[in-house]
Design a protein around this motif. Sequence first.
Motif, PDB file in Angstrom:
ATOM      1  N   LYS A 116       0.810  -1.323   0.147  1.00 41.48           N
ATOM      2  CA  LYS A 116      -0.131   0.013  -0.001  1.00 41.48           C
ATOM      3  C   LYS A 116       1.076   1.143   0.187  1.00 41.48           C
ATOM      4  O   LYS A 116       2.156   1.119   0.259  1.00 41.48           O
ATOM      5  N   GLN A 120      -1.676   7.400   1.216  1.00 38.81           N
ATOM      6  CA  GLN A 120      -3.165   7.235   1.414  1.00 38.81           C
ATOM      7  C   GLN A 120      -3.604   6.773   2.674  1.00 38.81           C
ATOM      8  O   GLN A 120      -4.346   7.336   3.465  1.00 38.81           O
ATOM      9  N   ALA A 133      -3.857  -4.418   9.904  1.00 41.41           N
ATOM     10  CA  ALA A 133      -3.568  -4.881   8.736  1.00 41.41           C
ATOM     11  C   ALA A 133      -3.864  -3.923   7.675  1.00 41.41           C
ATOM     12  O   ALA A 133      -3.092  -3.832   6.619  1.00 41.41           O
ATOM     13  N   PHE A 134      -5.027  -3.225   7.737  1.00 42.80           N
ATOM     14  CA  PHE A 134      -5.480  -2.278   6.771  1.00 42.80           C
ATOM     15  C   PHE A 134      -4.402  -1.234   6.570  1.00 42.80           C
ATOM     16  O   PHE A 134      -4.139  -0.758   5.431  1.00 42.80           O
ATOM     17  N   HIS A 142       1.398  -7.218   6.038  1.00 47.65           N
ATOM     18  CA  HIS A 142      -0.118  -7.500   5.771  1.00 47.65           C
ATOM     19  C   HIS A 142      -0.434  -8.788   5.929  1.00 47.65           C
ATOM     20  O   HIS A 142      -1.434  -9.001   6.470  1.00 47.65           O
ATOM     21  N   LYS A 146      -3.152 -10.198   8.328  1.00 53.07           N
ATOM     22  CA  LYS A 146      -4.383 -10.512   7.913  1.00 53.07           C
ATOM     23  C   LYS A 146      -4.857 -11.834   8.216  1.00 53.07           C
ATOM     24  O   LYS A 146      -6.173 -12.162   8.567  1.00 53.07           O
ATOM     25  N   THR A 308     -21.865  -0.961   4.675  1.00 50.71           N
ATOM     26  CA  THR A 308     -23.018  -2.354   4.561  1.00 50.71           C
ATOM     27  C   THR A 308     -24.212  -1.483   4.536  1.00 50.71           C
ATOM     28  O   THR A 308     -25.255  -1.774   4.025  1.00 50.71           O
ATOM     29  N   GLY A 343     -20.119   2.169  -1.432  1.00 44.50           N
ATOM     30  CA  GLY A 343     -19.714   1.990  -0.128  1.00 44.50           C
ATOM     31  C   GLY A 343     -18.280   3.038  -0.160  1.00 44.50           C
ATOM     32  O   GLY A 343     -18.343   4.019   0.338  1.00 44.50           O
ATOM     33  N   ARG A 350      -2.161   0.663  -5.232  1.00 47.24           N
ATOM     34  CA  ARG A 350      -1.269  -0.365  -4.819  1.00 47.24           C
ATOM     35  C   ARG A 350      -0.048  -0.380  -5.494  1.00 47.24           C
ATOM     36  O   ARG A 350       0.208   0.363  -6.581  1.00 47.24           O
ATOM     37  N   PHE A 419     -15.801  -4.254  -3.188  1.00 49.65           N
ATOM     38  CA  PHE A 419     -15.020  -4.820  -1.990  1.00 49.65           C
ATOM     39  C   PHE A 419     -13.416  -4.758  -2.292  1.00 49.65           C
ATOM     40  O   PHE A 419     -12.645  -5.566  -1.639  1.00 49.65           O
ATOM     41  N   SER A 423      -5.377  -9.174  -2.748  1.00 50.70           N
ATOM     42  CA  SER A 423      -4.626  -9.671  -1.439  1.00 50.70           C
ATOM     43  C   SER A 423      -5.166  -8.563  -0.360  1.00 50.70           C
ATOM     44  O   SER A 423      -5.342  -8.818   0.745  1.00 50.70           O
ATOM     45  N   ARG A 424      -5.555  -7.570  -0.870  1.00 53.88           N
ATOM     46  CA  ARG A 424      -5.821  -6.501   0.110  1.00 53.88           C
ATOM     47  C   ARG A 424      -7.291  -6.208   0.081  1.00 53.88           C
ATOM     48  O   ARG A 424      -7.565  -5.009   0.341  1.00 53.88           O
ATOM     49  N   ALA A 432     -20.567  -9.212   4.853  1.00 53.56           N
ATOM     50  CA  ALA A 432     -21.662  -8.001   4.099  1.00 53.56           C
ATOM     51  C   ALA A 432     -22.440  -8.646   3.287  1.00 53.56           C
ATOM     52  O   ALA A 432     -23.654  -8.137   3.361  1.00 53.56           O
TER      53      ALA A 432
HETATM   54  C1  HEM Z   1     -20.968  -3.320   1.615  1.00 56.97           C
HETATM   55  C2  HEM Z   1     -20.226  -3.374   2.591  1.00 56.97           C
HETATM   56  C3  HEM Z   1     -18.714  -3.149   2.626  1.00 56.97           C
HETATM   57  C4  HEM Z   1     -17.996  -2.634   1.615  1.00 56.97           C
HETATM   58  C5  HEM Z   1     -18.401  -1.980   0.118  1.00 56.97           C
HETATM   59  C6  HEM Z   1     -16.499  -2.796   1.837  1.00 56.97           C
HETATM   60  C7  HEM Z   1     -15.387  -2.210   1.149  1.00 56.97           C
HETATM   61  C8  HEM Z   1     -14.093  -2.443   1.419  1.00 56.97           C
HETATM   62  C9  HEM Z   1     -13.030  -2.063   0.512  1.00 56.97           C
HETATM   63  C10 HEM Z   1     -13.029  -1.466  -0.900  1.00 56.97           C
HETATM   64  C11 HEM Z   1     -11.818  -2.385   1.226  1.00 56.97           C
HETATM   65  C12 HEM Z   1     -10.402  -2.177   0.761  1.00 56.97           C
HETATM   66  C13 HEM Z   1      -9.816  -0.785   1.091  1.00 56.97           C
HETATM   67  C14 HEM Z   1      -8.611  -0.391   0.570  1.00 56.97           C
HETATM   68  O1  HEM Z   1      -8.396  -0.948  -0.660  1.00 56.97           O
HETATM   69  O2  HEM Z   1      -7.820   0.371   1.075  1.00 56.97           O
HETATM   70  C15 HEM Z   1     -12.132  -2.974   2.452  1.00 56.97           C
HETATM   71  C16 HEM Z   1     -11.157  -3.497   3.315  1.00 56.97           C
HETATM   72  C17 HEM Z   1     -11.572  -3.827   4.745  1.00 56.97           C
HETATM   73  N1  HEM Z   1     -12.634  -4.098   4.867  1.00 56.97           N
HETATM   74 FE1  HEM Z   1     -14.575  -3.955   4.037  1.00 56.97          FE
HETATM   75  N2  HEM Z   1     -16.283  -3.327   3.127  1.00 56.97           N
HETATM   76  C18 HEM Z   1     -17.848  -3.697   3.413  1.00 56.97           C
HETATM   77  C19 HEM Z   1     -18.068  -4.430   4.680  1.00 56.97           C
HETATM   78  C20 HEM Z   1     -16.941  -4.813   5.728  1.00 56.97           C
HETATM   79  C21 HEM Z   1     -17.448  -5.588   6.855  1.00 56.97           C
HETATM   80  C22 HEM Z   1     -18.858  -6.226   7.059  1.00 56.97           C
HETATM   81  C23 HEM Z   1     -16.163  -5.546   7.431  1.00 56.97           C
HETATM   82  C24 HEM Z   1     -16.141  -6.453   8.905  1.00 56.97           C
HETATM   83  C25 HEM Z   1     -15.235  -7.089   9.279  1.00 56.97           C
HETATM   84  C26 HEM Z   1     -15.104  -5.196   6.670  1.00 56.97           C
HETATM   85  C27 HEM Z   1     -13.775  -5.045   7.173  1.00 56.97           C
HETATM   86  C28 HEM Z   1     -12.676  -4.790   6.111  1.00 56.97           C
HETATM   87  C29 HEM Z   1     -11.303  -4.715   6.682  1.00 56.97           C
HETATM   88  C30 HEM Z   1     -10.853  -5.131   8.029  1.00 56.97           C
HETATM   89  C31 HEM Z   1     -10.702  -4.244   5.697  1.00 56.97           C
HETATM   90  C32 HEM Z   1      -8.935  -4.067   5.379  1.00 56.97           C
HETATM   91  C33 HEM Z   1      -8.551  -5.527   4.670  1.00 56.97           C
HETATM   92  C34 HEM Z   1      -7.282  -5.374   4.537  1.00 56.97           C
HETATM   93  O3  HEM Z   1      -6.560  -4.629   4.740  1.00 56.97           O
HETATM   94  O4  HEM Z   1      -6.998  -6.464   3.878  1.00 56.97           O
HETATM   95  N3  HEM Z   1     -15.564  -4.714   5.602  1.00 56.97           N
HETATM   96  N4  HEM Z   1     -13.508  -2.960   2.439  1.00 56.97           N
END
Ligand code: HEM
Length: 486
Positions: A116, A120, A133-134, A142, A146, A308, A343, A350, A419, A423-424, A432
Amino acid sequence: MSSTFAATPYAFQESWIRNSLEIAFATYAGYKVMVALYNISPLHPLSRFPGPMLAAAGYFYEAYYGWICGGKYTQQIKRMHEKYGPIVRINPDELHCNDPLFTDEIYAGPGRIRDKWYHQLNTGGAGPVSATAFSTVLHEVHKMKKAPYARFFSRQQIAKLEGEVLDAAQLVTNKVLSIAQSSKEANKSQHGEVFDVKDAFNCYTADVIGQYAFGTSMGFITQEGWTPNFATWYIPLMADHMGEDIATVMRQMNVVIPGYIQAALDDPENRRVFAEVLQNKSLPDSYKDMFHLSGEGFNFLLAGTETTATLSDTSPSTLKWSHLENKPYFWAIVQESLRIMPGVSHRSARIARDEDLHYKNAAGDVVYLVPRGTPIGMSSVINHMDPKLYPDPEAFRPERWLLDDGSPNYKLQKYLLAFSRGSRSCIGENLAYCEIYIMAALMAFQVIPRATLHEPGEPAEHFKYDHDMIVLQTKNGSISCKISIC
Ligand code: HEM
């Protein structure tokens, strides 16, 4: 004579300080001008990428659209693509791509290194969140952080606890209907009081993730009314009352979330995420202290609430996630909702640390080599409006997700960036989906047929994307959907 004599050292000191400041300022300004000149010179490794010269010169261009115009840089990036093509240089060091066919190159799977970019992450996390991790730059670190959490969010794992999601969704719909009934009786009116259904969804998503991760619901659904909820705690952080809300957010991170995590750790028999992560041998102990655990806990709530909640309304039949998503039209409605309302609207870059990326457009007449180490990203709100993939992209048209025989067009789904990918990508995607399908079905059966929308103007305009606060915002700010129930 003596007073002139006494004033001299002060006058000398003053002019010395003034001169030094002037020299320091001139040196700094000169240095900045030299850097800007280098940035726009042919010597810069990104010099062959098109884009506005001002954007390439320095970060002030991005800052103007982000800070002064209020989250409008994505809109400006969209205009840059219209003028300059599929890959543009959006600041001195970063590229942006709007060709969905290149998605899996940028957002590659775990076998290819994708870091990453700190630029950002600077916007995204303080305190424990910065240790999650995010918020981790390096691919390898990461991955290590994760993995222990990811296994709790697999399809099978979510399916096991699906009953809890259904219980929460049913509690919400029952509460919506009973509040409407009481206010109809109290006001002797045909309609219940107007309320923002998104507040109800925020309570739902926060309680589900609280129950799922900590083994305890956070009590938002069962409180009287729908506010406060987790989103009302953190979203105004970017709005009017900075001091107070930051204090609340810090309290959440440093006191409330650790309290929930400690309760989960004290009850290992409950086998919730955090108790299990502590047993994980591949995660070093230094990542198992309360600071790291509460950062991840806060992130689950932060990332899993507003995202969500903006989506949860739609259609059909039996209340099992796996059954619902096998209804092609219902599946298509959810995909179309995620396309229009993804969302997270902000770009996410990346860095392919050890490989150059080779870009070629579909016609084969635009070719670029993206040098290794260059941050390059995409934005869902730009990709999802690609007229070649989604003709008449502004229209809400679930049919576009179905093939001629009515079956789902899964090929189209791989271009969906809601979403993220690779990997990220989002750890909570399965949770969701489970929440969305179940809540949408309950809403469709029990609430929507009795609901009236109370938002001014054309609904399509009211819900339209306008700017970013990391999550998608409309012209009026955070999405609202006020309804009353008859
Ligand atoms: C419609 C619902 C959701 C959408 C649209 C969404 C969208 C995203 C996106 C686009 C990312 C990537 C962000 C990036 O590239 O920096 C992300 C990462 C993440 N989301 Fe979601 N999310 C949703 C629901 C959830 C839920 C329910 C959780 C609960 C656990 C969650 C936890 C996370 C976490 C922890 C990351 C970081 C993952 C990583 O670093 O590898 N999200 N989400």
